[in-house]
Design a protein around this motif. Sequence first.
Motif, mmCIF file in Angstrom:
data_model
loop_
_atom_site.group_PDB
_atom_site.id
_atom_site.type_symbol
_atom_site.label_atom_id
_atom_site.label_comp_id
_atom_site.label_asym_id
_atom_site.label_seq_id
_atom_site.Cartn_x
_atom_site.Cartn_y
_atom_site.Cartn_z
ATOM 1 N N GLU A 241 -12.498 57.860 -109.069
ATOM 2 C CA GLU A 241 -13.334 59.016 -108.781
ATOM 3 C C GLU A 241 -14.625 58.995 -109.594
ATOM 4 O O GLU A 241 -15.644 59.550 -109.158
ATOM 5 C CB GLU A 241 -12.566 60.314 -109.047
ATOM 6 N N LEU A 242 -14.600 58.364 -110.767
ATOM 7 C CA LEU A 242 -15.829 58.268 -111.557
ATOM 8 C C LEU A 242 -16.906 57.483 -110.820
ATOM 9 O O LEU A 242 -18.094 57.760 -110.954
ATOM 10 C CB LEU A 242 -15.545 57.614 -112.918
ATOM 11 N N ILE A 243 -16.495 56.497 -110.044
ATOM 12 C CA ILE A 243 -17.454 55.760 -109.218
ATOM 13 C C ILE A 243 -17.908 56.608 -108.043
ATOM 14 O O ILE A 243 -19.090 56.687 -107.715
ATOM 15 C CB ILE A 243 -16.837 54.435 -108.722
ATOM 16 N N ALA A 244 -16.966 57.302 -107.401
ATOM 17 C CA ALA A 244 -17.279 58.030 -106.167
ATOM 18 C C ALA A 244 -17.974 59.366 -106.420
ATOM 19 O O ALA A 244 -18.891 59.750 -105.675
ATOM 20 C CB ALA A 244 -15.994 58.263 -105.375
ATOM 21 N N ASP A 245 -17.535 60.084 -107.467
ATOM 22 C CA ASP A 245 -18.059 61.438 -107.690
ATOM 23 C C ASP A 245 -17.867 61.816 -109.158
ATOM 24 O O ASP A 245 -17.015 62.637 -109.498
ATOM 25 C CB ASP A 245 -17.321 62.428 -106.787
ATOM 26 N N ALA A 246 -18.689 61.258 -110.020
ATOM 27 C CA ALA A 246 -18.569 61.526 -111.458
ATOM 28 C C ALA A 246 -18.726 63.010 -111.795
ATOM 29 O O ALA A 246 -17.979 63.535 -112.629
ATOM 30 C CB ALA A 246 -19.572 60.685 -112.234
ATOM 31 N N PRO A 247 -19.675 63.757 -111.177
ATOM 32 C CA PRO A 247 -19.809 65.176 -111.536
ATOM 33 C C PRO A 247 -18.532 65.978 -111.340
ATOM 34 O O PRO A 247 -18.250 66.887 -112.119
ATOM 35 C CB PRO A 247 -20.924 65.661 -110.605
ATOM 36 N N ALA A 248 -17.744 65.635 -110.330
ATOM 37 C CA ALA A 248 -16.501 66.364 -110.096
ATOM 38 C C ALA A 248 -15.506 66.130 -111.223
ATOM 39 O O ALA A 248 -14.798 67.050 -111.657
ATOM 40 C CB ALA A 248 -15.885 65.937 -108.758
ATOM 41 N N VAL A 249 -15.447 64.894 -111.727
ATOM 42 C CA VAL A 249 -14.536 64.585 -112.832
ATOM 43 C C VAL A 249 -14.977 65.317 -114.092
ATOM 44 O O VAL A 249 -14.162 65.897 -114.817
ATOM 45 C CB VAL A 249 -14.475 63.066 -113.086
ATOM 46 N N VAL A 250 -16.267 65.294 -114.357
ATOM 47 C CA VAL A 250 -16.783 65.968 -115.556
ATOM 48 C C VAL A 250 -16.527 67.472 -115.466
ATOM 49 O O VAL A 250 -16.156 68.110 -116.460
ATOM 50 C CB VAL A 250 -18.285 65.683 -115.737
ATOM 51 N N ALA A 251 -16.682 68.061 -114.284
ATOM 52 C CA ALA A 251 -16.469 69.501 -114.113
ATOM 53 C C ALA A 251 -15.011 69.882 -114.358
ATOM 54 O O ALA A 251 -14.731 70.984 -114.843
ATOM 55 C CB ALA A 251 -16.906 69.930 -112.720
ATOM 56 N N ARG A 252 -14.073 69.004 -114.016
ATOM 57 C CA ARG A 252 -12.666 69.281 -114.314
ATOM 58 C C ARG A 252 -12.427 69.324 -115.826
ATOM 59 O O ARG A 252 -11.644 70.130 -116.317
ATOM 60 C CB ARG A 252 -11.761 68.222 -113.685
ATOM 61 N N CYS A 253 -13.104 68.446 -116.534
ATOM 62 C CA CYS A 253 -12.929 68.372 -117.991
ATOM 63 C C CYS A 253 -13.695 69.478 -118.709
ATOM 64 O O CYS A 253 -13.233 69.992 -119.730
ATOM 65 C CB CYS A 253 -13.398 67.011 -118.502
ATOM 66 N N PHE A 254 -14.867 69.807 -118.167
ATOM 67 C CA PHE A 254 -15.746 70.802 -118.793
ATOM 68 C C PHE A 254 -16.247 71.759 -117.713
ATOM 69 O O PHE A 254 -17.350 71.590 -117.179
ATOM 70 C CB PHE A 254 -16.933 70.108 -119.479
ATOM 71 N N PRO A 255 -15.479 72.793 -117.389
ATOM 72 C CA PRO A 255 -15.847 73.695 -116.287
ATOM 73 C C PRO A 255 -17.189 74.389 -116.464
ATOM 74 O O PRO A 255 -17.822 74.775 -115.465
ATOM 75 C CB PRO A 255 -14.694 74.714 -116.283
ATOM 76 N N ASP A 256 -17.655 74.550 -117.701
ATOM 77 C CA ASP A 256 -18.922 75.242 -117.931
ATOM 78 C C ASP A 256 -20.136 74.316 -117.806
ATOM 79 O O ASP A 256 -21.274 74.798 -117.817
ATOM 80 C CB ASP A 256 -18.947 75.868 -119.333
ATOM 81 N N TYR A 257 -19.915 73.013 -117.702
ATOM 82 C CA TYR A 257 -21.056 72.102 -117.728
ATOM 83 C C TYR A 257 -22.035 72.322 -116.562
ATOM 84 O O TYR A 257 -23.265 72.276 -116.780
ATOM 85 C CB TYR A 257 -20.582 70.634 -117.800
ATOM 86 N N PRO A 258 -21.578 72.569 -115.300
ATOM 87 C CA PRO A 258 -22.572 72.743 -114.214
ATOM 88 C C PRO A 258 -23.538 73.900 -114.483
ATOM 89 O O PRO A 258 -24.739 73.787 -114.241
ATOM 90 C CB PRO A 258 -21.708 73.000 -112.982
ATOM 91 N N ARG A 259 -23.000 75.010 -115.005
ATOM 92 C CA ARG A 259 -23.849 76.168 -115.292
ATOM 93 C C ARG A 259 -24.856 75.857 -116.400
ATOM 94 O O ARG A 259 -26.052 76.162 -116.274
ATOM 95 C CB ARG A 259 -22.967 77.355 -115.703
ATOM 96 N N LEU A 260 -24.389 75.247 -117.464
ATOM 97 C CA LEU A 260 -25.260 74.950 -118.599
ATOM 98 C C LEU A 260 -26.304 73.904 -118.239
ATOM 99 O O LEU A 260 -27.469 74.006 -118.646
ATOM 100 C CB LEU A 260 -24.419 74.491 -119.786
ATOM 101 N N TYR A 261 -25.895 72.900 -117.464
ATOM 102 C CA TYR A 261 -26.841 71.873 -117.033
ATOM 103 C C TYR A 261 -27.885 72.454 -116.086
ATOM 104 O O TYR A 261 -29.078 72.120 -116.173
ATOM 105 C CB TYR A 261 -26.094 70.723 -116.361
ATOM 106 N N ALA A 262 -27.461 73.313 -115.188
ATOM 107 C CA ALA A 262 -28.403 73.903 -114.231
ATOM 108 C C ALA A 262 -29.455 74.734 -114.961
ATOM 109 O O ALA A 262 -30.643 74.707 -114.604
ATOM 110 C CB ALA A 262 -27.645 74.765 -113.229
ATOM 111 N N ARG A 263 -29.033 75.470 -115.967
ATOM 112 C CA ARG A 263 -29.968 76.292 -116.731
ATOM 113 C C ARG A 263 -30.995 75.437 -117.462
ATOM 114 O O ARG A 263 -32.154 75.824 -117.620
ATOM 115 C CB ARG A 263 -29.172 77.143 -117.731
ATOM 116 N N LYS A 264 -30.578 74.248 -117.881
ATOM 117 C CA LYS A 264 -31.461 73.336 -118.596
ATOM 118 C C LYS A 264 -32.296 72.485 -117.643
ATOM 119 O O LYS A 264 -33.278 71.864 -118.052
ATOM 120 C CB LYS A 264 -30.613 72.429 -119.497
ATOM 121 N N GLY A 265 -31.894 72.454 -116.376
ATOM 122 C CA GLY A 265 -32.561 71.580 -115.419
ATOM 123 C C GLY A 265 -32.076 70.146 -115.513
ATOM 124 O O GLY A 265 -32.779 69.221 -115.079
#
Length: 304
Positions: A241-265
């Motif tokens: 899955e890291l090859i196919a969709d790394a953001p999904a794997v990271v979001a499972r490990c760190f659920p807050d990362y999409p929000r924090l990354y989006a705020r930072k751009g």
Amino acid sequence: MRVLLTGSSGWLGSALAPRLRHLGHEVIGLDPVPSAETQVVGSIADRDLVLRTVSENGIEAIIHSGALHKPDIERYQNTDFIVTNVQGTLNLLDAAVASGVQRFVFTSTTSLMISQAIRDGFKGGARKAAWLTEEMSPEPRNIYGVSKLSAEHLCRLHHLQHGLPVVVLRTARFFPEADDLAYAIEQSDANTKANELLFRRLTVEDAAEAHVAALEKAPSLGFDIFIISAPTPFRPDDCAELIADAPAVVARCFPDYPRLYARKGWTMFSSIDRVYDPSRARERLGFVCKTGFADVLRALEAEA
């Protein structure tokens, strides 16, 4: 201890020398480039200089972090890498044996673990990320990797033939320069380095601490090789899955990362092609990097 530190004027040496002195060690820096941390200006390829420096200063331990690095490939010939990274390492090992040095720490690189097949697989659509441990048999893809692996073999040989305690640290990326990989092109340097803490990076401060740990443990370890990288949240089962969709794997490990990354751009790499597993360093060296991806997220949260 009286410690000879090669590469004392470099990025790692400049962080490591003060740390060693703080711990009570006497540090003699050796580097071709003058600096406040360098007492002996010269090359490790100068065999007479190396032998003389080790013997005349009563050196008890050597930390060998001086080398030509991957970015130097564009400016130096293959023979320069052999002279500096291989012959230079041999000079230091021979000097250590001749003068009765009790411990030797060698700064190697995770770069030598990436074969051309791994690189080609990522470019051509690999089915899963490479999970990299010390158990694999490296097949370096360039002269830098070849020279560092050859130096590792010399370290092992001097342990086998002379009983010299040697710890080899295969450090992941900790240099300040921008990344040179294609998947980092669309991200800022800070964004890229934050992403890399998930699988292939550490801070220079953690790199220095790893060398301190290796210096302390070398006599009891005898000979060993360790990957030094920030702890990864990933598992081998994540590699496809890291090859196919790394953001999904990271979001499972760190659920807050999409929000924090989006705020930072910021954005996450769409695909991750390799993961360095530093668990052996935790288990045998007793070392774990203090800074990881979670620290980046805490810093982003604090910016609000």
